[in-house]
Design a protein around this motif. Structure first.
Motif, PDB file in Angstrom:
ATOM      1  N   CYS A 281       0.838  -1.200   0.000  1.00  0.00           N
ATOM      2  CA  CYS A 281       0.000   0.000   0.000  1.00  0.00           C
ATOM      3  C   CYS A 281       0.872   1.249   0.000  1.00  0.00           C
ATOM      4  N   GLY A 285       1.056   3.290  -3.239  1.00  0.00           N
ATOM      5  CA  GLY A 285       0.123   4.379  -2.988  1.00  0.00           C
ATOM      6  C   GLY A 285       0.783   5.721  -2.768  1.00  0.00           C
ATOM      7  N   ALA A 407      -3.080  -5.672  -1.626  1.00  0.00           N
ATOM      8  CA  ALA A 407      -2.813  -4.238  -1.535  1.00  0.00           C
ATOM      9  C   ALA A 407      -3.355  -3.500  -2.752  1.00  0.00           C
ATOM     10  N   LEU A 411      -5.906  -0.437  -2.387  1.00  0.00           N
ATOM     11  CA  LEU A 411      -5.628   0.897  -2.922  1.00  0.00           C
ATOM     12  C   LEU A 411      -6.724   1.359  -3.863  1.00  0.00           C
ATOM     13  N   MET A 427      -5.500   5.728   3.448  1.00  0.00           N
ATOM     14  CA  MET A 427      -4.481   4.691   3.310  1.00  0.00           C
ATOM     15  C   MET A 427      -3.611   4.613   4.566  1.00  0.00           C
TER      16      MET A 427
END
Length: 464
Positions: A281, A285, A407, A411, A427
């Motif tokens: 993540c 992200g 993940a 996301l 997140m």
């Protein structure tokens, strides 16, 4: 362990994280070259799927035929597929090459851990430094992969990310042949017939059922990013049931269900899935937010997250020493606590936040990686039977990539089509929530073991 053993073992393991991260900067060039559209995303998914399925299979082969032989075979697959990939007539052929590369690179980690165990047992040496070197190579290579890929694509086009595998695979094979720990010798009267009999014991039906289970699970996870395809999840149940039944009934099963019955080992796999969900993540992200919301562009985003890679490598060496002195459980406590802090810090940045603040956040986010990786890796190593080290290490690798695909789904739900401050903060809270759960379970396990030791000591005093 002597450095002459550690270096060749660790060197081979860089191929998988390198190939999984370099492709990110080549997708646009491949899409334009083949006019392929969104189908190029299969170049990413295919490697993850192949690795998740092949890692335990190659580990099982390593247990039977020897990790050194299996590692060299995997390197040959990587080199052959990488030579063929630049001449692929279409994306479908290129995806097939990526699958073969995934199978070849999947062999390196379980074979590396199995070679570490063989060498450590033979030399009566500790394995912490070797496992730390493997973890550090993976951390650094995954983080620097996009930078190296950008240089290769800029200089040679998209084919550069495949050509680089050839000299790396050849060098890895040469150092393993020269310095890698040798496999146990095979009696002359048993070779090659003995190796053929060993291959017959690999349990192809068990591999097929396991592959069907993992593939269905990961296809479902990948579908969560757009429209959930629940029938993939429905397919997981019968496939998993058949795989478990095969593991219980076969005389020498590929998936030894009794191995998963070891609580420390099975819990390590679950903890690894959760840890890598949080890790990926952040890995995917945060750069997305830096590019889209903060407006730094690919180069600026890469420079801002560079401290995460640097501290991740440094924390791996610190975690290696901590494991040696205090054990993996304390190391995991440090790693999950740092991950909790890092997740909470992700709720602080805003679009107008200064670069120094962003650098401070990314620096803290690098701290938990080495501790969590070393803690989980050493727990798996300690819990796995010596004769099943390769297979257990392969399942550990599979757990990582299940977390990576989970993940991606997380996301998609948290960030949406365009990343903004609110998405970044969601997140961060999700990462902190995962870390808090891991921290609580680790603390509960530590307290439970302390109480058990105390009761055992009291009973010992009573008997005496």
């Amino acid at each position: 362990m002597p450095a002459r053993f550690v270096a060749p073992i660790a060197f081979g393991t860089i191929l998988q994280p390198l190939n999984s991260s370099m492709i990110a900067v080549a997708l646009v060039g491949i899409r334009d070259h083949f006019q392929a559209g969104s189908s190029v995303t299969w170049l990413v998914s295919a490697l993850y799927l192949a690795t998740a399925v092949a890692a335990p299979a190659m580990g099982r082969i390593a247990d039977l035929l020897g990790p050194r032989r299996t590692s060299l075979g995997g390197l040959a697959l990587v080199a052959a597929a990488s030579v063929a990939a630049p001449f692929a007539p279409g994306v479908g052929t290129l995806v097939a090459c990526r699958v073969v590369i995934g199978i070849g690179t999947a062999a390196q980690y379980p074979c590396g851990v199995a070679m570490v165990r063989q060498a450590a047992d033979r030399l009566h040496a500790r394995s912490h430094s070797a496992l730390g070197a493997i973890a550090a190579c993976s951390q650094v290579t995954a983080a620097l992969g996009p930078t190296l890929g950008g240089l290769l694509v800029g200089g040679f086009g998209w084919t550069g990310i495949f050509w680089i595998n050839v000299p790396l695979a050849v060098c890895a094979a040469m150092v393993i042949l020269r310095w890698g720990p040798a496999d146990p010798p095979t009696a002359p009267e048993e070779a090659p017939a003995g190796r053929l009999r060993s291959l017959a014991r690999i349990d192809p039906l068990g591999i097929l059922l396991f592959a069907a289970t993992i593939a269905a699970l990961m296809f479902w996870l990948l579908s969560l990013a757009n429209r959930p395809e629940w029938w993939w999840l429905a397919a997981v149940v019968p496939c998993a049931a058949l795989a478990v039944a095969r593991g219980l009934r076969a005389r020498d099963p590929f998936l030894d269900v009794r191995l998963l019955g070891r609580r420390d080992l099975s819990f390590t796999y679950l903890r690894t899935i959760a840890t890598y969900t949080a890790f990926y993540c952040v890995f995917y992200g945060l750069p997305q937010w830096l590019e889209e919301a903060r407006g730094l562009g690919p180069t600026g985003a890469g420079l801002v997250v560079l401290p995460t890679a640097a501290l991740g490598a440094a924390s791996t060496f610190a975690a290696t020493r901590l494991v040696r002195r205090r054990g993996p459980r304390v190391t995991l406590l440090v790693g999950t606590a740092a991950l909790l802090v890092g997740g909470l810090l992700l709720t602080v940045p805003r679009t107008g936040s200064p670069i120094l603040l962003l650098l401070a956040v990314t620096t803290v986010l690098g701290l938990p990686n080495g501790f969590n990786n070393m803690g989980n890796q050493n727990t798996m190593y300690s819990a796995a039977p010596a004769e099943r080290t390769g297979a257990a290490s392969g399942l550990y690798r599979t757990s990582q990539y299940v977390g990576a695909n989970l993940a991606a789904a997380v996301l998609a739900l948290l960030l949406g089509h365009h990343t903004d401050d609110a998405g970044l903060h969601r997140m961060g809270l999700t990462v902190a929530g995962i870390a808090a759960l891991l921290l609580l379970t680790s603390l509960a396990g530590t307290v439970r073991r302390a109480v058990h030791r105390e009761h055992r000591t009291e009973r010992h005093h009573q008997w005496n």
